[in-house]
Design an enzyme around this catalytic site. Structure first.
Site, PDB file in Angstrom:
ATOM      1  N   VAL A 500       0.826  -1.218   0.000  1.00  0.00           N
ATOM      2  CA  VAL A 500       0.000   0.000   0.000  1.00  0.00           C
ATOM      3  C   VAL A 500       0.857   1.264   0.000  1.00  0.00           C
ATOM      4  CG1 VAL A 500      -1.896  -1.164   1.173  1.00  0.00           C
ATOM      5  CG2 VAL A 500      -0.185   0.037   2.526  1.00  0.00           C
ATOM      6  N   GLU A 501       0.212   2.390  -0.321  1.00  0.00           N
ATOM      7  CA  GLU A 501       0.860   3.715  -0.386  1.00  0.00           C
ATOM      8  C   GLU A 501       2.059   3.718  -1.329  1.00  0.00           C
ATOM      9  OE1 GLU A 501      -0.538   6.162   0.766  1.00  0.00           O
ATOM     10  OE2 GLU A 501      -1.404   5.880   2.735  1.00  0.00           O
TER      11      GLU A 501
END
Length: 820
Positions: A500-501
């Site tokens: 993620v991110e």
């Protein structure tokens, strides 16, 4: 060549090196070199050769005469680079210009300003923040059972949801005037990591509203009306936010999102309203299944020119209620690592008024910059906090279990093979805590996008290595799932943090150096802007001044690299307050900073726009930059702890681990760069005596030291545990190991004496109790230790057991009877 001629050449080279090292002005440097040349002619008469003197005079005149310099050097270089360099797109420009730089720019300069770094002090918690950690966070942790959350509820219990909402866990970044807690980045990190030491599912649930999402975007960019409308509800938990950015075809390449908004007019309640018709398909959106308000990123178009003259306005961020007509929400994904709420959001012909745009209609098309500037919380705070929590618990559990678990008559933690893994656990846990302190301190200065990209990638990668080592040491005890297992759920959560991110592969190979070079280099981005200036005369004027400063910068760093290489960095600048431990390491940072700056300039000059495609080259330079910042964090953290053997050993391991990776990256860069071995030559100039001692991998002796220390009480063990939730419930997965370890510390000396005597056949009896009583009767152990050792041995056996279930793997069989 005679000795005098050789001496003359050495003097000339030394003079040039000194001129560049000291960054003398062009005029002063030219005069100095000319004078030294003439003096050296007394040693080597061939320096007075008319042709050489004419060439020398011509070069100095061209360099110092503005008109000639412009015609013969600046303009040809300007035109050549104009053909080589690809244009910078609007999206790329916004990403580069978003946010600010911090000390990472100094590390990229080749000559860090250590006076500035000396003024950096780690953030301390306020009374309110400390109280929240000691009370609300502590109480929350006591409510949590990750095994039940993961395997039984597949969600947080209702009372936990209610506690999170009513106690302000979703409002850490919201200003106090809107009901929020307005915590510092450090306090946010401490909050999330303490929760994560108890339950990763709960930590992820709490971190999302406090990371990239409506709360941060509204607080920073929202209109006052939007803030009044949404922030109080978000603070109280009445509103649950999610943010839709990622889609099936746009993950790390968020700029390629296909989701579309078209400005149009529509009749609503009998009135014509100017708004947007949205069509979107989002995936992997945390809290989406239960969200009441949806933040959304999409590309906005204005084909009828209802707002202006542009057809395409660009990426825009808007906020809309989850129950808006056309929004499909509520289904769940299964993240695998932990059952936090996560799911898709779809929208077909969803109409919302223009005031749904965060910041109002004037912020239409400015969403990409908004997102880049607000990614810091997720990349720099939340995900590193999860990694740091894994370090805190991995250190404590690995150390304790490797002392409890025995094989071949000794604790497994004493085997060197195990110590190689446990030392890495110890070193990385120390590094993660240090890194957390420095990065969150930097975030107080503003949006530091390069640092947060570094933090996201390196923290989660350190977590991956640390947990894998812990799994290897715990072995079968960590493989068999069940409520006793203290490692497996953390292990299963690794892919979430890695992905993620911004996926880690792309973060390393594209973002860290690609964005860092543009943001941190003192001249590069401005030069590219000048090259692409539509007014070529104006662009050339700007470029000329920058180019010669850049050339001086490059030659200065190469000279520093040479001098540091020959002197072992003895002349390298260090902070005024550096002590005997830190001084050599600061010199090494300064030395490698000059190497990084020099190699980077070589890459820019020879690769130009192709550097974007040479991702492995970019990644290696990014690794050097990142690890230099990590080394700074370790040194700063070391200075905050008691100066003792444990602190020094952990810091030394962490620093050698960082510098060995730095030098590995340097060697890989030099070996693979190409261009007739120019990087290999430079590496030979910068490291004439080979790899520096501080950049060697940790020695076996240091590994053995940390392998022993991770099993023992120490200042480092206490410092890491201070930020964690450590259960002392003997029926809890963590508590069982913790209380058994503490009991072992009480009885270990006598327990070892008993085992030694038993191993030599000196004790009589059919049971452990009988043998213990015989050992006491023979004076091998004290009488009052018989029951204590017997209690410990029962605890030890219980601690080593793995869970057994019924045949359907539904009910845990609590039978832990020990064979007699």
């Amino acid at each position: 060549m005679t000795m005098l001629s050789l001496l003359a050449l050495v003097i000339l080279v030394a003079t040039l090196t000194t001129i560049f090292y000291m960054q003398l002005s062009l005029t002063v440097g030219s005069v100095t070199f000319a004078v030294v040349w003439l003096l050296c002619g007394l040693l080597a008469s061939w320096l007075y050769n008319p042709i050489l003197l004419i060439l020398l005079a011509g070069a100095l005149v061209v360099l110092n005469h503005p008109g000639l310099r412009r015609k013969l050097i600046s303009k040809p270089v300007y035109q050549t680079l104009g053909k080589m360099m690809p244009p910078i797109g609007d999206t790329e420009r916004e990403a580069i210009e978003a946010g600010a730089t911090w000390f990472e720019a100094e590390l990229f300069s080749g000559k860090p300003d250590w006076d500035d770094f000396s003024k950096v002090n780690f953030t301390q918690l306020t009374e309110d923040e400390q109280s929240f950690l000691d009370n609300e966070v502590q109480e929350l942790c006591e409510m949590l059972d990750e095994w039940k959350i993961y395997h039984e509820h597949k969600d947080l219990p209702e009372e936990v949801w209610e506690y999170l909402k009513t106690k302000g866990f979703f409002s850490l970044i919201i200003p106090k005037e809107y009901g929020g807690r307005d915590f510092s980045p450090y306090a946010q990190s401490r909050t999330m990591s303490k929760i994560a030491t108890r339950s990763l599912t709960t930590a992820v649930t709490a971190m999302v509203p406090n990371s990239l999402g409506p709360g941060e975007l509204l607080a920073k960019y929202g209109t006052e009306e939007q803030k009044q409308r949404w922030l109080p509800g978000l603070s109280s938990g009445e509103e649950i936010p999610c943010f839709g950015l990622t889609g099936p075809e746009a993950g790390s390449d968020a700029g390629a999102i296909p989701d579309k908004g078209v400005i149009c007019k529509q009749t609503v309640d009998g009135e014509e309203v100017l708004g947007m018709r949205l069509n979107f398909a989002k995936r992997w959106i945390t809290l989406a299944p239960i969200a009441t308000v949806v933040g959304l990123a999409f590309k906005l178009y204005d084909p009828e020119h209802l707002l202006g003259d542009q057809d395409e306005l660009g990426i825009t961020c808007a906020l809309l209620p989850a129950d808006t007509d056309g929004v499909e929400i509520g289904r769940r994904h299964n993240p695998g690592g932990s059952p936090f709420m996560n799911g898709p959001i779809n929208g077909k012909d969803v109409f919302v008024p223009l005031d749904a745009i965060i910041g109002g209609p004037e912020m239409a098309g400015k969403g990409w910059r908004m997102l880049i500037e607000c990614l810091g919380a997720g990349r720099g705070v939340s995900l590193p906090a999860l990694a740091t929590a894994s370090g805190e618990m991995g250190y404590r559990m690995t150390g304790a279990f490797s002392r409890i678990r025995r094989q071949f008559g000794t604790a497994v933690g004493h085997f060197e093979g195990v110590q190689e893994a446990s030392a890495e656990v110890a070193g990385l846990a120390y590094t993660l805590e240090a890194y957390r302190h420095l990065v969150t301190r930097g975030l107080e200065e503003g949006t530091i996008s390069v640092v947060t990209a570094m933090a996201k990638y390196h923290s989660t990668e350190m977590m991956r290595v640390l947990i894998n080592n812990g799994m290897d040491i715990a072995s079968g005890r960590a493989v068999q799932m069940g409520p006793r297992n203290f490692m497996a759920l953390a292990y299963q959560s690794i892919p979430v943090a890695i992905t993620v991110e911004g996926a880690n592969i792309l973060t390393r190979s594209l973002m860290i150096f690609g964005q860092g070079a543009m943001r941190c280099h003192p001249y590069l981005y401005d030069e590219l802007q000048a090259i692409q200036d539509e007014d070529q005369e104006r662009g050339l004027d700007t470029f000329e001044g920058l180019f010669f400063k850049h050339a001086g910068h490059t030659l200065g760093n190469m000279s520093r690299g040479l001098v540091h290489g020959l002197s072992g960095a003895a002349l390298a600048e260090i902070p005024a307050n550096a002590d005997s431990f830190s001084a050599p390491w600061y010199r090494l940072i300064t030395r490698y900073s000059a190497v990084l700056a020099s190699f980077s300039d070589v890459a820019f000059a020879l690769l130009g726009g192709d550097l974007k495609r040479r991702e492995m080259v970019s990644a290696r330079l990014g690794d050097v930059h990142s690890q230099l910042l990590i080394a700074c964090a370790v040194l700063k953290f070391h200075a905050t702890l008691p100066r003792d053997e444990a602190n020094d050993a952990h810091a030394r391991y962490a620093l050698q681990h960082a510098f060995s990776q730095i030098h590995d990256a340097v060697e890989d860069f030099a070996r693979n760069f190409g261009y007739m071995g120019v990087a290999r030559i430079l590496k030979g100039v910068f490291f004439p005596f080979g790899r520096p001692a501080g950049a060697q991998k940790p020695s076996d002796e240091l590994i053995r030291t940390l392998g022993e220390q991770i099993m023992n009480p120490s200042s480092v063990r206490d410092a890491l545990a201070a930020n964690a939730y450590i259960s002392v419930d003997p029926k809890d997965s963590i508590g069982r190991v913790e209380v058994t370890y503490n009991k072992l510390l009480e009885v270990e000396r006598d327990y070892e004496a008993f085992l030694k005597a038993d191993g030599k056949g000196k004790l009589e009896g059919e049971t452990i109790q009988a043998k213990l009583e015989d050992a006491a009767a023979k004076g091998i152990i004290p009488n009052d230790q018989v029951q204590a050792i017997l209690d410990y041995d029962e605890m030890r056996y219980d601690c080593l057991l793995t869970d057994a279930f019924d045949k359907e793997l539904k009910e845990v069989d609590m039978n832990t009877q020990r064979p007699t």
